[in-house]
Enzyme design. Structure first.
Site, PDB file in Angstrom:
ATOM      1  N   GLY A   1       0.824  -1.214   0.000  1.00  0.00           N
ATOM      2  CA  GLY A   1       0.000   0.000   0.000  1.00  0.00           C
ATOM      3  C   GLY A   1       0.851   1.255   0.000  1.00  0.00           C
ATOM      4  N   ASN A   2       0.254   2.391   0.342  1.00  0.00           N
ATOM      5  CA  ASN A   2       1.037   3.631   0.467  1.00  0.00           C
ATOM      6  C   ASN A   2       0.442   4.492   1.581  1.00  0.00           C
ATOM      7  OD1 ASN A   2      -0.985   5.544  -0.731  1.00  0.00           O
ATOM      8  ND2 ASN A   2      -0.712   4.169  -2.474  1.00  0.00           N
ATOM      9  N   TYR A   3       1.093   5.616   1.866  1.00  0.00           N
ATOM     10  CA  TYR A   3       0.740   6.415   3.051  1.00  0.00           C
ATOM     11  C   TYR A   3      -0.426   7.378   2.837  1.00  0.00           C
ATOM     12  CZ  TYR A   3       5.187   4.814   4.977  1.00  0.00           C
ATOM     13  OH  TYR A   3       6.210   4.051   5.454  1.00  0.00           O
TER      14      TYR A   3
END
Ligand code: CTP
Length: 398
Positions: free
Chosen positions: A206-208
Protein backbone atom coordinates in the site's frame (compact mmCIF):
# COMPACT_ATOMS: atom_id res chain seq x y z
CA UNK A 1 -18.43 28.20 2.26
CA UNK A 2 -21.18 29.72 4.39
CA UNK A 3 -20.00 33.29 3.86
CA UNK A 4 -22.90 35.68 4.34
CA UNK A 5 -25.37 32.93 5.29
CA UNK A 6 -27.64 33.67 8.24
CA UNK A 7 -28.11 30.74 10.56
CA UNK A 8 -30.39 30.44 13.58
CA UNK A 9 -29.06 27.75 15.89
CA UNK A 10 -31.61 26.34 18.34
CA UNK A 11 -30.14 24.53 21.34
CA UNK A 12 -32.36 22.37 23.55
CA UNK A 13 -31.94 20.53 26.86
CA UNK A 14 -29.72 17.52 26.18
CA UNK A 15 -26.25 16.44 27.24
CA UNK A 16 -25.24 16.82 23.59
CA UNK A 17 -25.72 20.61 24.04
CA UNK A 18 -21.99 20.79 24.82
CA UNK A 19 -21.36 19.96 21.15
CA UNK A 20 -23.31 23.07 20.09
CA UNK A 21 -20.28 25.15 21.17
CA UNK A 22 -18.11 23.41 18.58
CA UNK A 23 -20.89 23.59 15.99
CA UNK A 24 -21.23 27.36 16.56
CA UNK A 25 -17.48 27.75 16.16
CA UNK A 26 -17.45 25.73 12.92
CA UNK A 27 -20.37 27.70 11.46
CA UNK A 28 -18.75 31.04 12.32
CA UNK A 29 -15.40 29.86 10.94
CA UNK A 30 -17.12 29.06 7.64
CA UNK A 31 -18.29 32.68 7.47
CA UNK A 32 -21.90 32.31 8.68
CA UNK A 33 -23.70 34.90 10.78
CA UNK A 34 -24.99 32.79 13.68
CA UNK A 35 -27.68 33.71 16.22
CA UNK A 36 -28.30 31.22 19.00
CA UNK A 37 -31.65 30.60 20.69
CA UNK A 38 -31.66 28.36 23.77
CA UNK A 39 -34.57 26.74 25.52
CA UNK A 40 -34.63 27.34 29.28
CA UNK A 41 -33.63 23.68 29.84
CA UNK A 42 -30.59 24.04 27.53
CA UNK A 43 -29.08 26.57 29.98
CA UNK A 44 -28.64 23.74 32.48
CA UNK A 45 -26.32 22.00 30.02
CA UNK A 46 -24.25 24.84 28.51
CA UNK A 47 -23.70 28.44 29.42
CA UNK A 48 -25.30 31.12 27.20
CA UNK A 49 -22.07 33.09 27.69
CA UNK A 50 -20.10 30.38 25.86
CA UNK A 51 -22.45 30.42 22.87
CA UNK A 52 -22.73 34.24 22.86
CA UNK A 53 -18.93 34.52 22.81
CA UNK A 54 -18.49 31.95 20.05
CA UNK A 55 -21.38 33.24 17.91
CA UNK A 56 -20.42 36.90 18.52
CA UNK A 57 -24.14 37.62 19.03
CA UNK A 58 -26.32 37.77 22.16
CA UNK A 59 -28.02 34.47 22.98
CA UNK A 60 -31.79 34.70 23.32
CA UNK A 61 -33.92 32.44 25.50
CA UNK A 62 -37.08 34.28 26.53
CA UNK A 63 -39.85 35.91 24.54
CA UNK A 64 -39.43 38.92 26.85
CA UNK A 65 -36.10 39.94 28.39
CA UNK A 66 -36.70 42.94 30.72
CA UNK A 67 -38.85 45.33 28.69
CA UNK A 68 -37.52 43.96 25.41
CA UNK A 69 -39.62 41.76 23.20
CA UNK A 70 -37.58 39.20 21.24
CA UNK A 71 -39.29 39.56 17.90
CA UNK A 72 -39.76 35.89 16.99
CA UNK A 73 -41.34 36.64 13.61
CA UNK A 74 -38.44 38.86 12.55
CA UNK A 75 -35.96 36.22 13.73
CA UNK A 76 -37.78 33.48 11.83
CA UNK A 77 -37.69 35.57 8.66
CA UNK A 78 -34.08 36.72 9.13
CA UNK A 79 -32.52 33.27 8.78
CA UNK A 80 -31.49 31.40 5.61
CA UNK A 81 -31.71 28.21 7.62
CA UNK A 82 -32.68 27.20 11.16
CA UNK A 83 -30.70 24.36 12.72
CA UNK A 84 -31.89 22.75 15.97
CA UNK A 85 -28.98 20.79 17.44
CA UNK A 86 -29.35 19.00 19.73
CA UNK A 87 -33.07 18.34 19.33
CA UNK A 88 -34.38 16.84 22.57
CA UNK A 89 -37.27 14.40 22.76
CA UNK A 90 -39.34 17.11 24.42
CA UNK A 91 -38.78 19.76 21.72
CA UNK A 92 -39.35 17.11 19.02
CA UNK A 93 -42.74 16.39 20.55
CA UNK A 94 -43.58 20.11 20.65
CA UNK A 95 -42.54 20.50 16.98
CA UNK A 96 -44.86 17.61 16.09
CA UNK A 97 -47.81 19.05 18.00
CA UNK A 98 -47.21 22.77 17.40
CA UNK A 99 -46.93 23.61 21.12
CA UNK A 100 -45.60 27.13 21.66
CA UNK A 101 -44.40 27.57 25.24
CA UNK A 102 -40.97 29.13 24.70
CA UNK A 103 -39.09 31.43 22.34
CA UNK A 104 -37.49 28.62 20.36
CA UNK A 105 -40.91 27.14 19.53
CA UNK A 106 -42.31 30.59 18.66
CA UNK A 107 -39.42 31.19 16.25
CA UNK A 108 -39.70 27.68 14.79
CA UNK A 109 -43.42 28.14 14.15
CA UNK A 110 -42.79 31.52 12.47
CA UNK A 111 -39.74 30.45 10.46
CA UNK A 112 -40.08 30.78 6.71
CA UNK A 113 -36.66 29.20 6.07
CA UNK A 114 -35.75 25.49 5.91
CA UNK A 115 -35.38 23.81 9.30
CA UNK A 116 -32.75 21.11 9.92
CA UNK A 117 -32.71 19.13 13.17
CA UNK A 118 -30.11 16.85 14.77
CA UNK A 119 -31.85 14.70 17.40
CA UNK A 120 -30.05 13.46 20.53
CA UNK A 121 -31.52 11.08 23.08
CA UNK A 122 -31.06 7.74 24.79
CA UNK A 123 -31.72 4.64 22.73
CA UNK A 124 -34.94 3.63 24.49
CA UNK A 125 -36.39 7.11 23.97
CA UNK A 126 -35.19 7.12 20.36
CA UNK A 127 -36.87 3.78 19.68
CA UNK A 128 -40.16 4.66 21.43
CA UNK A 129 -43.12 4.55 19.02
CA UNK A 130 -44.14 8.11 19.97
CA UNK A 131 -40.65 9.39 19.00
CA UNK A 132 -40.85 7.56 15.66
CA UNK A 133 -44.29 9.03 15.02
CA UNK A 134 -43.16 12.55 15.98
CA UNK A 135 -40.16 12.27 13.65
CA UNK A 136 -42.35 11.18 10.75
CA UNK A 137 -44.70 14.09 11.49
CA UNK A 138 -41.99 16.74 11.49
CA UNK A 139 -40.51 15.26 8.29
CA UNK A 140 -43.96 15.46 6.68
CA UNK A 141 -44.00 19.20 7.62
CA UNK A 142 -40.83 19.61 5.48
CA UNK A 143 -38.19 19.57 8.24
CA UNK A 144 -34.90 17.80 7.50
CA UNK A 145 -33.58 15.29 10.04
CA UNK A 146 -29.85 14.50 10.33
CA UNK A 147 -29.64 10.82 11.33
CA UNK A 148 -28.44 9.91 14.83
CA UNK A 149 -25.42 7.64 15.17
CA UNK A 150 -24.60 4.72 17.44
CA UNK A 151 -22.15 4.82 20.32
CA UNK A 152 -21.87 5.51 24.03
CA UNK A 153 -24.86 7.48 25.31
CA UNK A 154 -25.24 9.81 28.29
CA UNK A 155 -26.81 6.93 30.25
CA UNK A 156 -23.58 4.96 29.86
CA UNK A 157 -25.37 2.48 27.62
CA UNK A 158 -24.28 1.85 24.05
CA UNK A 159 -26.77 2.18 21.23
CA UNK A 160 -28.52 4.47 18.79
CA UNK A 161 -29.40 8.05 19.65
CA UNK A 162 -26.12 10.02 19.64
CA UNK A 163 -26.33 13.38 17.96
CA UNK A 164 -24.37 13.64 14.68
CA UNK A 165 -20.93 15.19 15.16
CA UNK A 166 -20.67 18.99 14.64
CA UNK A 167 -18.60 18.50 11.46
CA UNK A 168 -21.32 16.24 9.98
CA UNK A 169 -23.99 18.82 10.87
CA UNK A 170 -21.89 21.53 9.20
CA UNK A 171 -21.47 19.38 6.06
CA UNK A 172 -25.21 18.71 5.97
CA UNK A 173 -26.08 22.39 6.32
CA UNK A 174 -23.58 23.34 3.61
CA UNK A 175 -24.96 20.63 1.33
CA UNK A 176 -28.49 21.85 1.91
CA UNK A 177 -27.68 25.50 1.25
CA UNK A 178 -25.68 24.67 -1.84
CA UNK A 179 -28.63 23.33 -3.80
CA UNK A 180 -28.41 26.69 -5.56
CA UNK A 181 -24.57 26.81 -5.58
CA UNK A 182 -22.18 27.39 -8.51
CA UNK A 183 -22.13 23.67 -9.36
CA UNK A 184 -25.85 22.94 -8.95
CA UNK A 185 -26.92 20.39 -11.54
CA UNK A 186 -23.32 19.23 -12.19
CA UNK A 187 -22.08 15.71 -11.47
CA UNK A 188 -18.55 15.04 -10.27
CA UNK A 189 -16.34 11.99 -9.77
CA UNK A 190 -13.49 12.06 -7.24
CA UNK A 191 -11.02 9.28 -6.50
CA UNK A 192 -9.26 9.43 -3.14
CA UNK A 193 -7.09 7.47 -0.74
CA UNK A 194 -4.53 4.73 -1.27
CA UNK A 195 -4.99 1.33 -2.87
CA UNK A 196 -4.03 -1.97 -1.26
CA UNK A 197 -2.64 -4.63 -3.56
CA UNK A 198 -3.02 -8.09 -2.07
CA UNK A 199 -0.05 -10.43 -1.75
CA UNK A 200 -1.96 -13.11 0.14
CA UNK A 201 -5.04 -13.11 2.45
CA UNK A 202 -3.14 -11.31 5.24
CA UNK A 203 -0.67 -9.00 3.43
CA UNK A 204 -0.80 -6.17 0.95
CA UNK A 205 1.36 -3.49 -0.67
CA UNK A 206 0.00 0.00 0.00
CA UNK A 207 1.04 3.63 0.47
CA UNK A 208 0.74 6.42 3.05
CA UNK A 209 -2.14 8.36 1.44
CA UNK A 210 -4.76 9.39 4.04
CA UNK A 211 -7.38 10.36 1.44
CA UNK A 212 -7.82 13.74 3.20
CA UNK A 213 -7.15 15.90 0.14
CA UNK A 214 -9.61 14.05 -2.09
CA UNK A 215 -12.31 13.93 0.57
CA UNK A 216 -11.99 17.69 1.15
CA UNK A 217 -12.34 18.22 -2.62
CA UNK A 218 -15.42 15.96 -2.69
CA UNK A 219 -16.97 17.85 0.25
CA UNK A 220 -16.21 21.19 -1.35
CA UNK A 221 -17.79 20.16 -4.67
CA UNK A 222 -20.83 18.93 -2.73
CA UNK A 223 -21.11 22.14 -0.71
CA UNK A 224 -21.23 24.08 -3.99
CA UNK A 225 -24.12 22.08 -5.35
CA UNK A 226 -22.55 19.20 -7.31
CA UNK A 227 -23.75 15.61 -7.06
CA UNK A 228 -20.52 13.90 -6.01
CA UNK A 229 -19.44 10.29 -6.54
CA UNK A 230 -16.45 9.45 -4.39
CA UNK A 231 -14.46 6.31 -5.19
CA UNK A 232 -12.54 5.79 -1.98
CA UNK A 233 -9.61 3.49 -1.30
CA UNK A 234 -9.01 1.91 2.13
CA UNK A 235 -8.50 4.93 4.42
CA UNK A 236 -7.83 4.28 8.07
CA UNK A 237 -8.91 7.57 9.68
CA UNK A 238 -12.56 8.27 10.44
CA UNK A 239 -13.80 10.78 7.88
CA UNK A 240 -17.06 12.60 7.27
CA UNK A 241 -18.62 11.35 4.04
CA UNK A 242 -22.00 13.00 4.57
CA UNK A 243 -23.86 13.88 1.40
CA UNK A 244 -21.45 11.98 -0.88
CA UNK A 245 -22.21 8.89 -2.97
CA UNK A 246 -19.38 6.65 -1.85
CA UNK A 247 -18.04 3.52 -3.56
CA UNK A 248 -15.45 1.81 -1.35
CA UNK A 249 -12.69 -0.06 -3.16
CA UNK A 250 -9.41 -1.74 -2.16
CA UNK A 251 -7.22 -2.37 -5.19
CA UNK A 252 -6.19 -0.33 -8.23
CA UNK A 253 -8.25 -2.68 -10.42
CA UNK A 254 -11.39 -2.16 -8.29
CA UNK A 255 -10.82 1.61 -8.41
CA UNK A 256 -10.39 1.41 -12.19
CA UNK A 257 -13.66 -0.52 -12.59
CA UNK A 258 -15.63 1.91 -10.37
CA UNK A 259 -14.14 5.09 -11.88
CA UNK A 260 -14.54 4.05 -15.52
CA UNK A 261 -18.17 3.02 -14.97
CA UNK A 262 -19.08 6.37 -13.31
CA UNK A 263 -17.02 8.66 -15.59
CA UNK A 264 -19.36 8.66 -18.66
CA UNK A 265 -22.13 10.27 -16.54
CA UNK A 266 -20.14 13.11 -14.93
CA UNK A 267 -19.16 16.63 -15.94
CA UNK A 268 -16.05 16.85 -13.76
CA UNK A 269 -13.56 14.16 -12.66
CA UNK A 270 -10.72 14.68 -10.18
CA UNK A 271 -8.24 11.85 -9.72
CA UNK A 272 -6.62 12.51 -6.37
CA UNK A 273 -6.12 8.87 -5.33
CA UNK A 274 -2.63 7.49 -4.79
CA UNK A 275 -3.11 4.49 -7.05
CA UNK A 276 -0.54 1.69 -6.99
CA UNK A 277 1.36 1.61 -10.29
CA UNK A 278 2.18 -2.07 -9.78
CA UNK A 279 0.38 -5.04 -8.24
CA UNK A 280 1.80 -8.44 -7.25
CA UNK A 281 1.82 -10.75 -10.26
CA UNK A 282 0.61 -13.76 -8.30
CA UNK A 283 -1.83 -13.35 -5.43
CA UNK A 284 -1.70 -16.36 -3.17
CA UNK A 285 -5.01 -17.74 -1.93
CA UNK A 286 -3.26 -19.10 1.18
CA UNK A 287 -1.00 -17.29 3.63
CA UNK A 288 2.56 -17.45 2.32
CA UNK A 289 4.85 -19.21 4.84
CA UNK A 290 8.40 -18.01 5.42
CA UNK A 291 11.10 -20.19 3.86
CA UNK A 292 14.37 -18.84 2.42
CA UNK A 293 16.40 -15.90 3.80
CA UNK A 294 15.48 -13.80 0.76
CA UNK A 295 12.17 -13.46 -0.99
CA UNK A 296 11.42 -11.53 -4.16
CA UNK A 297 7.98 -10.54 -5.35
CA UNK A 298 7.15 -10.00 -9.01
CA UNK A 299 4.90 -7.09 -9.93
CA UNK A 300 2.91 -6.18 -13.01
CA UNK A 301 1.61 -2.73 -14.06
CA UNK A 302 -1.87 -1.67 -13.00
CA UNK A 303 -4.15 0.16 -15.38
CA UNK A 304 -3.73 3.96 -15.35
CA UNK A 305 -7.16 5.29 -14.43
CA UNK A 306 -6.45 8.95 -15.22
CA UNK A 307 -5.02 8.04 -18.62
CA UNK A 308 -7.99 5.79 -19.43
CA UNK A 309 -10.45 8.55 -18.51
CA UNK A 310 -8.37 10.95 -20.62
CA UNK A 311 -8.84 8.71 -23.63
CA UNK A 312 -12.62 8.42 -23.01
CA UNK A 313 -13.10 12.15 -22.30
CA UNK A 314 -15.72 14.10 -24.25
CA UNK A 315 -15.49 17.82 -25.07
CA UNK A 316 -17.89 18.82 -22.26
CA UNK A 317 -16.00 16.92 -19.55
CA UNK A 318 -13.27 18.40 -17.36
CA UNK A 319 -10.55 16.04 -16.13
CA UNK A 320 -8.16 16.92 -13.31
CA UNK A 321 -5.16 14.85 -12.26
CA UNK A 322 -2.64 15.08 -9.45
CA UNK A 323 1.11 14.74 -9.61
CA UNK A 324 3.15 13.97 -6.55
CA UNK A 325 6.79 14.57 -7.34
CA UNK A 326 10.13 14.66 -5.60
CA UNK A 327 12.25 15.95 -8.50
CA UNK A 328 11.85 17.85 -11.80
CA UNK A 329 8.39 18.74 -10.51
CA UNK A 330 7.24 21.15 -13.24
CA UNK A 331 8.58 19.04 -16.09
CA UNK A 332 6.96 15.86 -14.72
CA UNK A 333 3.65 17.59 -14.03
CA UNK A 334 3.50 19.01 -17.56
CA UNK A 335 4.39 15.60 -19.02
CA UNK A 336 1.46 14.04 -17.10
CA UNK A 337 -0.90 16.81 -18.24
CA UNK A 338 -0.31 15.97 -21.89
CA UNK A 339 0.30 12.19 -21.73
CA UNK A 340 -2.91 11.64 -19.73
CA UNK A 341 -4.99 14.16 -21.73
CA UNK A 342 -6.02 16.01 -18.55
CA UNK A 343 -7.32 19.58 -18.49
CA UNK A 344 -5.50 20.45 -15.27
CA UNK A 345 -2.75 18.90 -13.16
CA UNK A 346 -2.39 19.72 -9.48
CA UNK A 347 1.24 19.36 -8.44
CA UNK A 348 2.30 18.76 -4.90
CA UNK A 349 5.98 18.45 -4.30
CA UNK A 350 7.24 16.35 -1.44
CA UNK A 351 10.08 18.90 -1.22
CA UNK A 352 7.66 21.50 0.19
CA UNK A 353 7.39 21.44 3.96
CA UNK A 354 3.84 20.55 5.09
CA UNK A 355 2.80 19.18 1.67
CA UNK A 356 1.77 15.69 0.66
CA UNK A 357 0.76 12.57 2.57
CA UNK A 358 -0.57 12.66 6.11
CA UNK A 359 -0.31 16.43 6.66
CA UNK A 360 -3.35 18.63 7.30
CA UNK A 361 -1.78 21.22 5.02
CA UNK A 362 -0.75 21.20 1.39
CA UNK A 363 1.07 23.42 -1.08
CA UNK A 364 0.05 23.10 -4.69
CA UNK A 365 0.72 24.50 -8.13
CA UNK A 366 -1.92 24.07 -10.82
CA UNK A 367 -0.97 23.71 -14.50
CA UNK A 368 -3.68 23.91 -17.13
CA UNK A 369 -3.66 22.72 -20.73
CA UNK A 370 -3.78 26.31 -21.97
CA UNK A 371 -0.24 26.71 -20.58
CA UNK A 372 -1.02 28.71 -17.43
CA UNK A 373 0.71 28.09 -14.09
CA UNK A 374 -1.00 28.97 -10.80
CA UNK A 375 1.18 28.67 -7.68
CA UNK A 376 -0.55 28.74 -4.25
CA UNK A 377 0.72 29.32 -0.70
CA UNK A 378 0.76 26.56 1.91
CA UNK A 379 -2.79 26.20 3.28
CA UNK A 380 -5.05 23.75 5.11
CA UNK A 381 -6.29 20.93 2.86
CA UNK A 382 -9.81 22.39 3.22
CA UNK A 383 -8.61 25.72 1.78
CA UNK A 384 -6.59 23.97 -0.93
CA UNK A 385 -9.73 22.06 -1.92
CA UNK A 386 -11.56 25.37 -2.24
CA UNK A 387 -8.78 26.80 -4.48
CA UNK A 388 -8.94 23.72 -6.74
CA UNK A 389 -12.75 23.85 -6.98
CA UNK A 390 -12.66 27.64 -7.62
CA UNK A 391 -10.38 26.92 -10.58
CA UNK A 392 -12.70 24.15 -11.81
CA UNK A 393 -15.68 26.52 -11.61
CA UNK A 394 -13.73 29.12 -13.63
CA UNK A 395 -12.93 26.49 -16.30
CA UNK A 396 -16.45 25.07 -16.47
CA UNK A 397 -17.87 28.60 -16.90
CA UNK A 398 -15.25 29.61 -19.50
N1 CTP B 1 -3.20 7.57 -11.47
C1 CTP B 1 -4.23 6.77 -11.90
N2 CTP B 1 -4.04 5.43 -12.07
C2 CTP B 1 -2.85 4.86 -11.83
C3 CTP B 1 -1.77 5.68 -11.39
C4 CTP B 1 -1.98 7.03 -11.22
O1 CTP B 1 -5.33 7.28 -12.12
N3 CTP B 1 -2.70 3.55 -11.99
C5 CTP B 1 -3.44 9.01 -11.34
C6 CTP B 1 -3.36 9.58 -9.94
O2 CTP B 1 -4.61 9.54 -9.29
C7 CTP B 1 -2.92 11.00 -10.22
C8 CTP B 1 -2.09 10.89 -11.46
O3 CTP B 1 -2.44 9.66 -12.07
O4 CTP B 1 -4.01 11.85 -10.53
C9 CTP B 1 -0.59 10.92 -11.28
O5 CTP B 1 -0.19 9.93 -10.42
P1 CTP B 1 1.37 9.68 -10.11
O6 CTP B 1 1.51 8.44 -9.29
O7 CTP B 1 1.95 10.93 -9.55
O8 CTP B 1 2.00 9.49 -11.51
P2 CTP B 1 2.14 8.26 -12.41
O9 CTP B 1 1.31 8.49 -13.60
O10 CTP B 1 1.90 7.02 -11.66
O11 CTP B 1 3.65 8.40 -12.88
P3 CTP B 1 5.02 8.15 -12.10
O12 CTP B 1 4.86 6.93 -11.30
O13 CTP B 1 5.96 8.05 -13.21
O14 CTP B 1 5.24 9.39 -11.28
Amino acid sequence: MLRGKKILLGVTGSIAAYKSALLTRLLVKEGADVKVIMTPAARDFISPLTLATLSKNPVITELFEGNQWADHVRLGRWADVMVIAPLSCNTLSKMASGACDNLLMAVYLSATCPVIVAPAMDEDMWKHPSTKENLLKIISYGNKVIPVSSGELASGLFGEGRMAEPQEILDYVEGHLSASGDLAGKKALVTAGPTHESIDPVRFVGNYSSGKMGIEIAQNLRSRGAEVHLVLGPVSQPVSLNGLNVTRVRSAEEMYMAATSIFPFVDIAIMSAAVADYTPKDKSQEKIKKKEEEWALSFIRTRDILKSLGSMKKANQLLVGFALETQNEKENALAKLSSKNADMIVLNSLNDEGAGFGHDTNKITIFDKEGHTYPFDIKSKKEVAKDIVDMIIQKTNA
